[in-house]
Design a protein around this motif. Structure first.
Motif, PDB file in Angstrom:
ATOM      1  N   PRO B 213     -12.537   6.170   4.911  1.00  0.00           N
ATOM      2  CA  PRO B 213     -12.239   7.500   5.445  1.00  0.00           C
ATOM      3  C   PRO B 213     -13.262   8.524   4.937  1.00  0.00           C
ATOM      4  N   LEU B 217      -7.566  10.274   0.815  1.00  0.00           N
ATOM      5  CA  LEU B 217      -6.334  10.469   1.578  1.00  0.00           C
ATOM      6  C   LEU B 217      -5.105  10.269   0.697  1.00  0.00           C
ATOM      7  N   HIS B 218      -3.976  10.859   1.124  1.00  0.00           N
ATOM      8  CA  HIS B 218      -2.693  10.693   0.462  1.00  0.00           C
ATOM      9  C   HIS B 218      -2.092   9.376   0.970  1.00  0.00           C
ATOM     10  N   SER B 219      -1.773   8.466   0.046  1.00  0.00           N
ATOM     11  CA  SER B 219      -1.293   7.151   0.505  1.00  0.00           C
ATOM     12  C   SER B 219       0.093   7.244   1.145  1.00  0.00           C
ATOM     13  N   GLY B 220       0.791   8.366   0.947  1.00  0.00           N
ATOM     14  CA  GLY B 220       2.082   8.527   1.617  1.00  0.00           C
ATOM     15  C   GLY B 220       1.886   8.838   3.096  1.00  0.00           C
ATOM     16  N   LEU B 221       0.895   9.674   3.362  1.00  0.00           N
ATOM     17  CA  LEU B 221       0.673  10.093   4.753  1.00  0.00           C
ATOM     18  C   LEU B 221      -0.114   9.057   5.537  1.00  0.00           C
ATOM     19  N   TYR B 222      -0.996   8.301   4.844  1.00  0.00           N
ATOM     20  CA  TYR B 222      -1.888   7.384   5.564  1.00  0.00           C
ATOM     21  C   TYR B 222      -1.728   5.921   5.133  1.00  0.00           C
ATOM     22  N   GLY B 223      -0.998   5.702   4.016  1.00  0.00           N
ATOM     23  CA  GLY B 223      -0.938   4.361   3.442  1.00  0.00           C
ATOM     24  C   GLY B 223      -0.318   3.323   4.364  1.00  0.00           C
ATOM     25  N   GLY B 224      -0.992   2.190   4.500  1.00  0.00           N
ATOM     26  CA  GLY B 224      -0.508   1.121   5.363  1.00  0.00           C
ATOM     27  C   GLY B 224      -1.308   1.098   6.644  1.00  0.00           C
ATOM     28  N   MET B 225      -1.797   2.270   7.071  1.00  0.00           N
ATOM     29  CA  MET B 225      -2.518   2.369   8.342  1.00  0.00           C
ATOM     30  C   MET B 225      -4.006   2.616   8.131  1.00  0.00           C
ATOM     31  N   ALA B 226      -4.351   3.425   7.107  1.00  0.00           N
ATOM     32  CA  ALA B 226      -5.763   3.766   6.905  1.00  0.00           C
ATOM     33  C   ALA B 226      -6.457   2.704   6.060  1.00  0.00           C
ATOM     34  N   ARG B 227      -7.715   2.455   6.358  1.00  0.00           N
ATOM     35  CA  ARG B 227      -8.531   1.483   5.634  1.00  0.00           C
ATOM     36  C   ARG B 227      -8.755   1.980   4.209  1.00  0.00           C
ATOM     37  N   ASN B 228      -8.529   1.122   3.207  1.00  0.00           N
ATOM     38  CA  ASN B 228      -8.703   1.481   1.805  1.00  0.00           C
ATOM     39  C   ASN B 228      -9.934   0.755   1.247  1.00  0.00           C
ATOM     40  N   LEU B 322      -5.784   7.276  -1.400  1.00  0.00           N
ATOM     41  CA  LEU B 322      -6.598   6.250  -0.741  1.00  0.00           C
ATOM     42  C   LEU B 322      -8.009   6.823  -0.773  1.00  0.00           C
TER      43      LEU B 322
END
Lengths: 459, 459
Positions: B213, B217-228, B322
């Motif tokens: 990204p 990023l905040h892993s609550g808002l993007y975690g699971g969907m955004a590439r880490n 993230l």
């Protein structure tokens, strides 16, 4: 007496400049809770809120805890009793170099979507909690009182696992228990549609440290033969997910249910676009479980993420070292009935089962909270939904939330209280990131929204 | 004229205090080459060596390069021409907190094996290069001259990939070319047995940075969907070795030969103990390829090691971020005919083949050198072997070396010159680590060793 709401809303419209200055005062206090060296500023923020609440007629006080202080205030009268919750602590600001200005010197900036306040905590959560205080201030100024009995609870450890929260709730249950909790720490569904949370993910925080040799070694003298902790750590963490994005820890998906059809249908109607959502942060496609929709990955599926990793020489140039240790911070977002206690054990067992000879492993517990689901059929939810819809001119949506707001679960378990979670943050607010911002629009219409909510809940 | 050697050795015995003070002066200069902010001290160290060489009667000068300066000196006369090489630059000192004192304030400490000098560079390589200068000083003082023609070359970039070395050798080939090179940057086989290197591993340094990204990023808002990016990096690096410890990069073992029987037998007779060797650093068993002996893993097998890794939040407490990027420093020790250029390409291709959508990868080149093998049948090797055996009272051994001393390969390729590598460091010297030390015994007997070597090579 006639409906005071129009005059209250008008007062909020004409008082925007003063409201902004009050928020700026709070934003200037660097109340970072996770770093012990900022304990002083956290205390200053609590004191500031006590003074602010008293100026609105609340009976307010700072309450010491083993960690950062709580702020508790009481105001208004009547049968209906609402508890409002927010947190005055903020995230660390690093990497500081990526900020366009001092994170604790708030300024109004222009953005593609209008004017916004740039500062750490502007959106998470100082700007949001101030929307409620501004609504109370306007109610008090216009009517001389509040529409119902209101208790306010501000926490200073939300960004660092809330270690003091549950003991505090238990010790002051009778004082804090209300008919309903109002929590302002979430966002709009998009820039136009207000949202009320129907489900929240839980959170489990773990830190792993792997030690090998008793000192840093020269990879020329020992390389190939000596155990390298970074290799051990990356091998274990690299194994955390399978090729389809599922977490490999045994029992990880126990208690995780598939989405019910009604909710799946409702979410489908929201017209969520992965590309638009991820496009704002430089990504293009969902990277989670390959058989789940983007919204499921964000709202209803559990995650395992590595939030930090450190080992060996990371400065300029190169150093051929085999380090004595390596460590990582790992967090899990939980859903449905996942049990954080069991999951922590399973994770640690899974790590230990992969640690080779000559290595020692240390785990640090960084907090745990279960996922929560709200009973949105309760009448209060409908009242809030109508108030929000009136203000924003769009039907408020009941949505899931990927973040973890453990307070809702704690209110349920410790005080037997339902929570209505709503807020006015936007996807682009960059909370927890450099250049966090909160739109003036969110701040102003947020205060107007609470004025409307209080009118409906108070009547 | 009678053999001057006994008087020269006696002079070294009686002059130990003064020799130690000269070494301390050099050790006090923080000549860290990998960190640009220490360019000044590197220059000071070069100046100090020029003055030191002149005081021994050498014609010495500092030679500028695009990086740290070289020191070149000429002394003595005769048909035989020896080139002595050492390096005045040192490794960084972090983690500074693990040092028992200032790394650049040398002190004599007591150790289980006797007295030692504690300071960064004491063993690698300032203490070692000074053993040769002390031998020259004693020869000059006793005989008024040197036993043969001697050219000295001191480098200031050995710990940072020697970027200026090859161009310098090419530009000054005629001035530097000698009959034989003497390189003092290695150790004894153990605390008693002196060693001469028959093979050296090469080194390839790479740095990988993976970006996902465009912000944290905040892993609550993007975690699971955004590439880490940390997940991507650990997944790739965790895949670097198979379950038996072999490197998975395609073509990695091209040019790697098994040990010939004679060498295998000779190494077997050294009576090397994995347990003893690793026990001194808190380990117990060899962690390399499971079908190779410990000495093979150290001397004749190639390696892939992660020397540093960094990503996300690594401060106190926890931050559910993230991160926008993650990076690692990776190095390879090369043997036999492994081609560093091909290997770098293969490594980068292998990494790129595993990088998912929405990630960008950047590579940084941190230098490369081939492995080297000496022709130990050359007569000079026998002369040095006898001189060392005389001083230490044990037969000097021809050994492999796991570290990379690219200079030997460069002398071979650029100047057509063989190199005799010997030195007096010990396994416990903790070079590249906190509390680096050099035994007084190594320093004193090292100088006596060189006096003997010069006598044999000069005659």
């Amino acid at each position: 007496m006639s409906d005071p709401l129009p005059a209250i809303l008008n007062r909020l419209d004409t008082g925007q400049a003063a409201a902004l200055e009050r928020l700026f005062e709070l934003l200037r206090i660097p109340s970072i809770s996770t770093d012990p060296s900022y304990a002083g500023p956290c205390d200053d923020a609590a004191e500031w809120l006590v003074a602010e609440l008293r100026s609105i007629g609340f009976e307010a006080s700072k309450r010491e805890t083993p960690g950062r202080p709580m702020v508790v205030a009481h105001g208004g009268e009547g049968q209906r009793h609402m508890l409002f919750y927010g947190h005055y602590d903020v995230q660390p600001v690093d990497p500081l170099g990526l900020w366009d200005g001092d994170p604790f010197e708030p300024v109004v900036i222009r953005t593609p979507t209008g004017q916004a306040i740039r500062a750490r905590g502007a959106s998470d959560d100082k700007g949001q909690l101030m929307t409620f205080l501004e609504a109370c201030r306007a109610w008090r100024a216009e009517t001389g009182s509040l529409p119902c009995r209101i208790t306010v609870l501000f926490e200073g450890e939300e960004e660092s696992g809330s270690p003091s929260l549950v003991p505090f709730l238990r010790a002051h249950a009778d004082e804090l228990r209300a008919d309903l909790a109002l929590i302002c720490d979430t966002g709009l569904f998009d820039d136009r549609v207000p949202a009320i949370i129907r489900s929240l993910r839980g959170l489990l925080g773990e830190e792993i440290t792997i030690e090998g040799p008793d000192r840093d070694l020269h990879s020329g003298l020992y390389g190939g033969m000596a155990r390298n902790p970074i290799r051990v750590l990356t091998r274990i963490l690299g194994n955390l997910h399978d090729d389809r994005g599922r977490v490999r820890i045994p029992g990880f998906y126990d208690g995780v249910d598939d989405l019910d059809e009604a909710t799946a249908a409702a979410w489908g109607e929201l017209g969520f676009s992965e590309e638009e959502f991820l496009g704002t942060v430089g990504l293009s496609s969902a990277a989670g479980e390959d058989d789940r929709t983007g919204l499921e990955q964000l709202w209803s599926r559990p995650t395992a993420e590595i939030n930090g990793i450190l080992g060996g020489y990371t400065g300029e140039g190169f150093k051929t070292v085999l380090p004595a240790k390596a460590s990582a911070k790992v967090s899990f977002r939980l859903v449905g009935g996942q049990d954080p206690v069991r999951l922590r054990e399973n994770f640690r067992d899974w790590v230990l089962s992969q640690v080779p000879k000559d290595c020692r492993v240390y785990f640090a517990d960084h907090g745990a909270s279960k996922a929560a689901r709200m009973d949105t059929s309760a009448p209060a939810f409908e009242g809030v939904r109508q108030a929000l819809s009136d203000e924003w001119g769009e039907e408020a949506a009941f949505v899931g939330f990927g973040g973890s707001i453990p307070i809702a679960g704690h209110f349920q378990q410790e005080l037997g209280m339902q929570s209505v979670l709503t807020g006015f943050a936007k996807d682009g607010d960059q909370i927890h990131s450099p250049n966090e911002k909160y739109d003036l629009d969110s701040f102003h219409k947020g205060a107007r929204s609470w004025a409307r909510v209080l009118a409906r809940l108070g009547s």
